[in-house]
Design an enzyme around this catalytic site. Sequence first.
Site, PDB file in Angstrom:
ATOM      1  N   SER A   1      91.810  98.475  45.141  1.00 53.59           N
ATOM      2  CA  SER A   1      91.512  99.527  44.181  1.00 53.59           C
ATOM      3  C   SER A   1      92.733  99.788  43.288  1.00 53.59           C
ATOM      4  CB  SER A   1      91.069 100.780  44.939  1.00 53.59           C
ATOM      5  OG  SER A   1      90.467 101.692  44.076  1.00 53.59           O
TER       6      SER A   1
ATOM      7  N   ARG B   1      86.842 115.268  44.591  1.00 50.68           N
ATOM      8  CA  ARG B   1      86.831 114.304  45.686  1.00 50.68           C
ATOM      9  C   ARG B   1      85.406 113.918  46.081  1.00 50.68           C
ATOM     10  NH1 ARG B   1      89.336 110.233  48.310  1.00 50.68           N
ATOM     11  NH2 ARG B   1      89.034 110.333  50.554  1.00 50.68           N
TER      12      ARG B   1
ATOM     13  N   ASP C   1      80.142  96.817  45.483  1.00 49.00           N
ATOM     14  CA  ASP C   1      81.124  97.695  44.820  1.00 49.00           C
ATOM     15  C   ASP C   1      80.722  97.857  43.353  1.00 49.00           C
ATOM     16  OD1 ASP C   1      83.318  98.937  43.685  1.00 49.00           O
ATOM     17  OD2 ASP C   1      84.800  97.574  44.541  1.00 49.00           O
TER      18      ASP C   1
ATOM     19  N   HIS D   1      82.612 100.152  47.383  1.00 53.40           N
ATOM     20  CA  HIS D   1      84.027  99.985  47.072  1.00 53.40           C
ATOM     21  C   HIS D   1      84.909 100.165  48.313  1.00 53.40           C
ATOM     22  CE1 HIS D   1      87.648 100.070  44.681  1.00 53.40           C
ATOM     23  NE2 HIS D   1      87.942 101.288  45.069  1.00 53.40           N
ATOM     24  N   ASP D   2      84.539 101.118  49.156  1.00 54.88           N
ATOM     25  CA  ASP D   2      85.355 101.427  50.342  1.00 54.88           C
ATOM     26  C   ASP D   2      85.366 100.300  51.373  1.00 54.88           C
ATOM     27  OD1 ASP D   2      86.696 103.719  49.920  1.00 54.88           O
ATOM     28  OD2 ASP D   2      85.386 105.016  51.116  1.00 54.88           O
TER      29      ASP D   2
END
Lengths: 211, 400
Positions: free
Chosen positions: B156, B226, B331, B364-365
């Site tokens: 990232s 967040r 992602d 993405h994580d």
Amino acid sequence: MRLDQRLIAGMITPGTRVLDVGSGDGSLIDHLYRTRGCDAQGIEIDMGEVTRAVAHGLPVVHGDADHDLAHYPDNSFDYVVLQRTLQAVERPREVLRQMLRIGEHAIVSFPNFGHWELRLKLLLNGRMPNTAVWNTPWYATPNIHPCTIRDFLALCREDGYRVHEWMAVDEEGERAPWRRSIRLANLFGEQALFLLGKGRSASRGARLKRS
Amino acid sequence: MDQTVIAPAPVVEHERAHFPEGLTLDCGMTLAPVEIAYRTYGTLSEARDNAILICHALTGDQYVAETHPVTGRRGWWERMVGPGRPIDTDRFFVICSNVLGGCMGSTGPRSPRGASDAEPWGTEFPPITIRDMVRAQHALVRSLGIEHLFAVVGGSMGGMQVLEWATTYPEMVKAAMPIATSAFHSAQNIAFNEVSRQAIFADPDWHGGRYWEAGVIPARGLAVARMMAHITYLSEDALTRKFGRRVRKSDGTPNQPCSGGSLSMFGEIFEVESYLRHQGSSFVRRFDANSYLTITRAMDWMDIAAESDGDLADAFAGTRTRFCVVSFSSDWLFPTSQSRTLVRALMRAGANVSSVEIETDKGHDAFLLDEPDFDRTVRGFLSGVAEHADLPARVRGGAG
């Protein structure tokens, strides 16, 4: 490693830069790096194979012959190898052109559609031939551009590539005995293997005769 | 979100390197002094040739492979970094620093302006870029007596730093592994960052960025930022798999909108809401709002091609670094298409590049989660480069 991959490796000068197009599990580039000290890289369309090769520490990029060769700079490799794939690409002529743009030499192998068994089966049955090499039905085959050894030579002549070396190979990759006559090779060779170079060949007969 | 009392994070003394002369930033300003908080794992070899720099993502920090002293949670990449792990600390000397502009010990908006001025920088902290973060890491690496990095690895925003390393200090980087990243921040990603920032600005506790004067933090705004960002780190499939449409049943109320019960219309009804609220509220304890603003803006500025007159390949021209570009199929924040743009630029630059897309539904994580193919890719790529460089499988001797 298949026997014809050993024949390919034998055509490659140690310590050179090599791109293997359709590198599969990476066995050829691994062999070239370990035994010939080559800076060998691969490009492969199947992501599972790419992941396996990279997980074995081999430099392989995900991509395909038709779309990704165009991104490499001119003359960035000494050899560009395309094994048993030319008949399955979308634009074989363009792929060959790209190979000899980015590489000093191209090493190309393909299954020979001129083999006697194919000719005989088509003649006798009137159906698309089905053999050990050509073993998928017409509606499912990935081999959309089959050619014979003589067809391939004609294209090389037309596009001005030098044929440095050629040989007929059987399905196991063992070198076949048809070294003198193109016509016999075209009749009895199951696979063909060519080492090409840039530039127009001077005389077909002289160029094609093996030393 | 309800205003909840935010328990203060424990005060921790981080390991730091001091640079009194400071750094000249891309904006032209010299920031001095600069402190960079960092952690190392493993042993530096006698030849000082086995150092791997790990670059953390937006909200990560230097505590890669140990229990976090502030949150008490496991290191964020403990499953990747350690003895016998894909980034093997028996073989490699691993360095990770908190980014410039961060809030886990490195100089950032929460730091005092100078020795004589105890007032924090706040929103007046200079605008920084990913390259400025990399310059600070470079100063750290050199201060550790290391002239060449075996590898720079990061996901990232960490991957952005990897790319800046490879273009700013190419001769120092033997191998580069940019993961789930891009050579530029897309309009969509800038847009997400902007929503995050506006959520912070909209919090009454923001106080124009001088919230410390009021003794508060813009906790609600930061938590919303967040929560929104966290959605972009997952995928629809991952959310469906983890939460689906499940409702919270802790009090036994049935799964109906008009069932009365203790749940109000806007209370936490669905499990996915509860999950996001937890992500938000635990985040504000450890992260500074002004740092969040500074770092998201640094990401927005990221555009390596622009640094080379618009051609990404030019940025990598002549590179001898070996690259392994990794993306994840689900992602959508840094999609594989952006990795392909990067890979093609590296091809045009004549670089030795590998590229892998890992098939996963984790979004993405995924680079932080259990993905066996990804682990094998990291381990294999580093081993391959190590073999090329004749690096032993275990550290020999120590640089002392």
